[in-house]
Motif scaffolding. Structure first.
Motif, PDB file in Angstrom:
ATOM      1  N   PRO A   1       3.039  14.734  -0.705  1.00 32.42           N
ATOM      2  CA  PRO A   1       3.294  14.253   0.659  1.00 32.42           C
ATOM      3  C   PRO A   1       2.145  13.403   1.197  1.00 32.42           C
ATOM      4  O   PRO A   1       0.990  13.553   0.801  1.00 32.42           O
ATOM      5  N   LEU A   2       2.484  12.548   2.154  1.00 31.55           N
ATOM      6  CA  LEU A   2       1.537  11.637   2.779  1.00 31.55           C
ATOM      7  C   LEU A   2       1.475  11.874   4.277  1.00 31.55           C
ATOM      8  O   LEU A   2       2.458  12.293   4.892  1.00 31.55           O
ATOM      9  N   HIS A   3       0.316  11.553   4.860  1.00 31.94           N
ATOM     10  CA  HIS A   3       0.212  11.459   6.315  1.00 31.94           C
ATOM     11  C   HIS A   3      -0.228  10.035   6.622  1.00 31.94           C
ATOM     12  O   HIS A   3      -1.299   9.594   6.187  1.00 31.94           O
ATOM     13  N   LEU A   4       0.586   9.306   7.355  1.00 33.56           N
ATOM     14  CA  LEU A   4       0.316   7.932   7.734  1.00 33.56           C
ATOM     15  C   LEU A   4      -0.066   7.889   9.204  1.00 33.56           C
ATOM     16  O   LEU A   4       0.537   8.591  10.023  1.00 33.56           O
ATOM     17  N   LEU A   5      -1.073   7.092   9.545  1.00 31.20           N
ATOM     18  CA  LEU A   5      -1.512   6.944  10.933  1.00 31.20           C
ATOM     19  C   LEU A   5      -1.548   5.469  11.305  1.00 31.20           C
ATOM     20  O   LEU A   5      -1.945   4.628  10.499  1.00 31.20           O
ATOM     21  N   ASP A   6      -1.140   5.178  12.544  1.00 32.53           N
ATOM     22  CA  ASP A   6      -1.231   3.827  13.089  1.00 32.53           C
ATOM     23  C   ASP A   6      -1.926   3.955  14.440  1.00 32.53           C
ATOM     24  O   ASP A   6      -1.383   4.532  15.377  1.00 32.53           O
TER      25      ASP A   6
ATOM     26  N   LEU B   1       0.820  -1.202   0.000  1.00 28.40           N
ATOM     27  CA  LEU B   1       0.000   0.000   0.000  1.00 28.40           C
ATOM     28  C   LEU B   1       0.862   1.262   0.000  1.00 28.40           C
ATOM     29  O   LEU B   1       0.614   2.202  -0.766  1.00 28.40           O
ATOM     30  N   VAL B   2       1.868   1.286   0.843  1.00 31.82           N
ATOM     31  CA  VAL B   2       2.741   2.461   0.919  1.00 31.82           C
ATOM     32  C   VAL B   2       3.502   2.640  -0.396  1.00 31.82           C
ATOM     33  O   VAL B   2       3.642   3.766  -0.890  1.00 31.82           O
ATOM     34  N   ALA B   3       3.985   1.548  -0.974  1.00 33.51           N
ATOM     35  CA  ALA B   3       4.692   1.652  -2.251  1.00 33.51           C
ATOM     36  C   ALA B   3       3.789   2.225  -3.335  1.00 33.51           C
ATOM     37  O   ALA B   3       4.230   3.044  -4.157  1.00 33.51           O
ATOM     38  N   ALA B   4       2.521   1.827  -3.334  1.00 33.41           N
ATOM     39  CA  ALA B   4       1.583   2.371  -4.318  1.00 33.41           C
ATOM     40  C   ALA B   4       1.357   3.862  -4.102  1.00 33.41           C
ATOM     41  O   ALA B   4       1.315   4.649  -5.067  1.00 33.41           O
ATOM     42  N   LEU B   5       1.230   4.288  -2.850  1.00 33.94           N
ATOM     43  CA  LEU B   5       1.056   5.711  -2.565  1.00 33.94           C
ATOM     44  C   LEU B   5       2.289   6.515  -2.961  1.00 33.94           C
ATOM     45  O   LEU B   5       2.183   7.677  -3.379  1.00 33.94           O
ATOM     46  N   HIS B   6       3.459   5.937  -2.861  1.00 34.16           N
ATOM     47  CA  HIS B   6       4.697   6.643  -3.183  1.00 34.16           C
ATOM     48  C   HIS B   6       4.916   6.804  -4.685  1.00 34.16           C
ATOM     49  O   HIS B   6       5.888   7.457  -5.084  1.00 34.16           O
ATOM     50  N   ARG B   7       4.050   6.243  -5.486  1.00 27.46           N
ATOM     51  CA  ARG B   7       4.182   6.449  -6.930  1.00 27.46           C
ATOM     52  C   ARG B   7       3.896   7.892  -7.311  1.00 27.46           C
ATOM     53  O   ARG B   7       4.243   8.332  -8.404  1.00 27.46           O
TER      54      ARG B   7
ATOM     55  N   PRO C   1      -8.601   1.223  -2.096  1.00 26.07           N
ATOM     56  CA  PRO C   1      -7.339   0.583  -2.489  1.00 26.07           C
ATOM     57  C   PRO C   1      -6.763   1.238  -3.736  1.00 26.07           C
ATOM     58  O   PRO C   1      -7.508   1.740  -4.586  1.00 26.07           O
ATOM     59  N   PRO C   2      -5.449   1.270  -3.872  1.00 28.11           N
ATOM     60  CA  PRO C   2      -4.838   1.830  -5.084  1.00 28.11           C
ATOM     61  C   PRO C   2      -5.292   1.072  -6.334  1.00 28.11           C
ATOM     62  O   PRO C   2      -5.683  -0.098  -6.269  1.00 28.11           O
ATOM     63  N   TRP C   3      -5.180   1.731  -7.455  1.00 25.14           N
ATOM     64  CA  TRP C   3      -5.587   1.150  -8.740  1.00 25.14           C
ATOM     65  C   TRP C   3      -4.786  -0.119  -9.006  1.00 25.14           C
ATOM     66  O   TRP C   3      -3.565  -0.148  -8.856  1.00 25.14           O
ATOM     67  N   GLN C   4      -5.496  -1.183  -9.362  1.00 27.63           N
ATOM     68  CA  GLN C   4      -4.931  -2.489  -9.698  1.00 27.63           C
ATOM     69  C   GLN C   4      -4.145  -3.114  -8.539  1.00 27.63           C
ATOM     70  O   GLN C   4      -3.294  -3.975  -8.742  1.00 27.63           O
ATOM     71  N   PHE C   5      -4.473  -2.702  -7.329  1.00 26.26           N
ATOM     72  CA  PHE C   5      -3.759  -3.222  -6.167  1.00 26.26           C
ATOM     73  C   PHE C   5      -3.934  -4.724  -6.016  1.00 26.26           C
ATOM     74  O   PHE C   5      -2.985  -5.456  -5.693  1.00 26.26           O
ATOM     75  N   ASP C   6      -5.158  -5.205  -6.239  1.00 27.86           N
ATOM     76  CA  ASP C   6      -5.414  -6.633  -6.055  1.00 27.86           C
ATOM     77  C   ASP C   6      -4.613  -7.487  -7.035  1.00 27.86           C
ATOM     78  O   ASP C   6      -4.132  -8.567  -6.680  1.00 27.86           O
ATOM     79  N   ASP C   7      -4.434  -7.006  -8.271  1.00 32.71           N
ATOM     80  CA  ASP C   7      -3.663  -7.774  -9.251  1.00 32.71           C
ATOM     81  C   ASP C   7      -2.210  -7.928  -8.819  1.00 32.71           C
ATOM     82  O   ASP C   7      -1.605  -8.998  -8.977  1.00 32.71           O
ATOM     83  N   ALA C   8      -1.638  -6.852  -8.275  1.00 30.01           N
ATOM     84  CA  ALA C   8      -0.241  -6.902  -7.834  1.00 30.01           C
ATOM     85  C   ALA C   8      -0.077  -7.773  -6.602  1.00 30.01           C
ATOM     86  O   ALA C   8       0.947  -8.459  -6.426  1.00 30.01           O
ATOM     87  N   LEU C   9      -1.081  -7.780  -5.735  1.00 31.10           N
ATOM     88  CA  LEU C   9      -0.972  -8.511  -4.473  1.00 31.10           C
ATOM     89  C   LEU C   9      -1.205 -10.007  -4.631  1.00 31.10           C
ATOM     90  O   LEU C   9      -0.668 -10.816  -3.862  1.00 31.10           O
TER      91      LEU C   9
ATOM     92  N   ARG D   1      -3.807  13.589   1.995  1.00 35.04           N
ATOM     93  CA  ARG D   1      -3.486  12.355   1.273  1.00 35.04           C
ATOM     94  C   ARG D   1      -2.752  11.411   2.220  1.00 35.04           C
ATOM     95  O   ARG D   1      -1.757  11.777   2.837  1.00 35.04           O
ATOM     96  N   GLY D   2      -3.265  10.181   2.349  1.00 36.78           N
ATOM     97  CA  GLY D   2      -2.570   9.304   3.268  1.00 36.78           C
ATOM     98  C   GLY D   2      -3.296   8.006   3.549  1.00 36.78           C
ATOM     99  O   GLY D   2      -4.241   7.613   2.853  1.00 36.78           O
TER     100      GLY D   2
END
Length: 285
Positions: free
Chosen positions: A34-39, A24-30, A249-257, A162-163
């Motif tokens: 900037p991103l804001h990530l929360l845990d 997920l993070v790799a897809a967002l970094h395309r 989910p990012p575009w085409q995320f399921d295909d990559a996963l 965005r995040g």
């Protein structure tokens, strides 16, 4: 608040969660924005697999240990292996040399770019102090000693907007699924474009499927569920698998996963009838 993840670090649920999170993070970094990530339920961020807690159950041996024992992991899970090697410089191709396991806060911090931000929440008073120690002083990271569900309601939408929010409660309260459902639905109303990743255990599959439908019913965005079971999910007294609901989910995320998920099923299965699937809960508009 009694749950301590040190007993379970590196188990099959962690492996699935972290492989998906890194994708997920790799897809967002395309995109450069900037991103804001929360845990929301961060834990201590870093785990010693030689500790008494980790050794008591040895769950990591049938989780990350089983993955690392297959040479194909280097090709199929390159980001996951790179993170493990960064934390364990002596790790070799057989899995020997694995001493420490990263929690999601460590993985998210490692992914940060200069303008990205990370917010971590942990309620346990000892664990939040350990989290601060393990992640060091990083101006891009904010650590809050507070309830994760309350924080998600208070801190979203974040800035920048965005995040991604990772929501991974302990599920030690009998009302936790209901609280999680209300929180996610409220978050989505306020932060419609946010990418939400909600981890959950799978005990009884029918009950899990009913809960997923309830959570997704009012969601007005593409939503999928990624699941891995290590045995048939019919026995409600044990954890038989885990999954992540992903909103936006990012575009085409399921295909990559999908090939990664199939590999994890092969490596982590404990009984005949183990399964892996990506299910559409809400179709993209």
């Amino acid at each position: 608040m009694n749950y301590r993840h040190a007993f379970h670090a590196g188990n099959f649920g962690d492996v699935l969660k972290h492989v998906v999170l890194l994708d997920l993070v790799a897809a967002l970094h395309r995109k450069a924005a900037p991103l804001h990530l929360l845990d929301s339920h961060a834990g201590i961020g870093l785990y010693d697999l030689a500790s008494a807690e980790a050794q008591r159950g040895g769950e990591y041996r049938l989780g990350v240990g089983a993955v690392l024992s297959d040479p194909a992991a280097r090709r199929i899970l390159p980001d996951y292996l790179a993170a493990l090697r960064a934390l364990n410089p002596e790790l070799d191709d057989t899995g020997a040399g694995l001493r420490r396991y990263p929690g999601s806060p460590w993985l998210l911090q490692r992914s940060l770019r200069t303008e990205d931000r990370l917010t971590l929440c942990e309620l346990h008073p000892e664990d939040v102090q350990t989290l601060k120690h393990n992640l060091g002083r990083d101006p891009r990271v904010s650590i809050h000693h507070r309830d994760g569900f309350e924080a998600l309601r208070a801190l979203t939408p974040p800035m920048p907007r965005r995040g991604l929010a990772l929501i991974d409660p302990a599920f030690e309260d009998e009302n936790e699924f209901a609280t999680l459902t209300r929180t996610v639905q409220a978050m989505h109303r306020r932060w419609a474009t946010g990418l939400l990743a909600i981890w959950y255990p799978i005990k009884d599959q029918r009950e899990t499927d009913r809960w997923k439908r309830e959570l997704a019913a009012p969601i007005a965005a593409a939503t999928i569920a990624v699941e891995l079971t290590v045995r048939p999910a019919r026995e409600s007294r044990q954890m038989n698998g885990s999954g992540l609901i992903i909103v936006n989910p990012p575009w085409q995320f399921d295909d990559a996963l999908r090939p990664r998920l199939d590999f994890l099923k092969t490596r982590l299965a404990r009984e005949a009838g183990a399964g892996a699937r990506i299910e559409t809960l809400v179709k993209a508009a």
